[in-house]
Design a protein around this motif. Structure first.
Motif, PDB file in Angstrom:
ATOM      1  N   GLU A  86       0.592  -1.381  -0.475  1.00  0.00           N
ATOM      2  CA  GLU A  86      -0.211  -0.263  -0.106  1.00  0.00           C
ATOM      3  C   GLU A  86       1.071   1.453   0.061  1.00  0.00           C
ATOM      4  OE1 GLU A  86      -3.375   0.454   2.802  1.00  0.00           O
ATOM      5  OE2 GLU A  86      -4.167  -2.215   2.207  1.00  0.00           O
ATOM      6  N   LYS A  87       1.852   0.990   0.242  1.00  0.00           N
ATOM      7  CA  LYS A  87       3.112   2.492   0.949  1.00  0.00           C
ATOM      8  C   LYS A  87       3.879   2.649  -0.060  1.00  0.00           C
ATOM      9  CE  LYS A  87       3.889   1.490   5.324  1.00  0.00           C
ATOM     10  NZ  LYS A  87       4.813   1.079   6.443  1.00  0.00           N
ATOM     11  N   PHE A  88       4.253   1.894  -0.791  1.00  0.00           N
ATOM     12  CA  PHE A  88       4.987   2.314  -2.342  1.00  0.00           C
ATOM     13  C   PHE A  88       4.732   1.106  -3.258  1.00  0.00           C
ATOM     14  CE2 PHE A  88       7.442   1.183   1.906  1.00  0.00           C
ATOM     15  CZ  PHE A  88       7.580   2.472   1.903  1.00  0.00           C
ATOM     16  N   ASP A  89       4.883   2.717  -4.403  1.00  0.00           N
ATOM     17  CA  ASP A  89       4.697   1.731  -5.773  1.00  0.00           C
ATOM     18  C   ASP A  89       5.706   1.128  -6.557  1.00  0.00           C
ATOM     19  OD1 ASP A  89       1.920   2.923  -5.538  1.00  0.00           O
ATOM     20  OD2 ASP A  89       2.657   4.767  -6.088  1.00  0.00           O
ATOM     21  N   HIS A  90       6.992   1.167  -6.266  1.00  0.00           N
ATOM     22  CA  HIS A  90       7.859   1.122  -6.890  1.00  0.00           C
ATOM     23  C   HIS A  90       8.972   0.564  -6.091  1.00  0.00           C
ATOM     24  CE1 HIS A  90       7.523   3.455 -10.233  1.00  0.00           C
ATOM     25  NE2 HIS A  90       6.646   4.585  -9.557  1.00  0.00           N
TER      26      HIS A  90
END
Length: 181
Positions: A59-63
């Motif tokens: 949820e926190k990190f797209d990459h």
């Protein structure tokens, strides 16, 4: 960018993952942090807590770049990656790395000599089963990694991890450029 690095213990997944994360300024996820409660590697998180930690990161990190696998306890984890990188290295080099790491972490008394005169401990004995374990649900084994490679929806890149980090990084970038997001 979503990369996942898999391979036997001692192939350099964490080293390469951290290197790429620093270069790209993205999150580095070490799957050991989902599995183990602390750096003594003596107590596992229950699967429910592993899943929570995993979902919180997603949820926190797209990459991100992931070092290790979650497949044995979360078969749908990281299936949306852009590239799966399978690291290999000669077993003699791998065990030299592993023995050095074990001694650095826990001291010289953490290893002993086996009947053949080789340094070992319980973890190193487990590492010796990497190629002999046959069940794909056995975490951190060639069987598990082969299954992931065969069923990967993302491209797969096999790399010899004895080469310098910057070379591995360049090969990964080239593979991603050939297979744009």
């Amino acid at each position: 960018m979503k990369l996942q690095l898999i391979g036997a213990s001692g192939t350099g997944k964490s080293t390469l993952g951290n290197y790429i994360a620093e270069k790209k300024h993205i999150k580095w996820i070490d799957t050991d942090d989902y599995l183990w409660k602390d750096k003594t590697f003596s107590e596992n998180y229950p699967i429910e807590q592993r899943l929570k930690l995993y979902h919180d990161d997603r949820e926190k990190f797209d990459h991100f770049v992931v070092s290790g696998s979650v497949f044995s306890w979360n078969p749908t984890g990281f299936t949306d990656r852009d590239l799966l990188v399978f690291l290999t290295i000669d077993d003699e080099q791998r065990f030299q790395r592993l023995i050095k790491r074990e001694i650095t972490r826990a001291g010289a008394t953490s290893v002993w000599l086996d009947p053949q005169g080789n340094q070992t401990n319980d973890f190193l004995d487990w590492c010796k089963t990497y190629y002999t374990a046959k069940d794909p649900s056995d975490i951190g084994t060639f069987a598990e990694h082969s299954y992931q490679i065969a069923h990967s929806k993302s491209p797969v890149l096999k790399l010899d991890s004895s080469q310098p980090l910057d070379i591995s990084y360049q090969l990964i970038k080239q593979k991603l450029e050939k297979n744009p997001l």
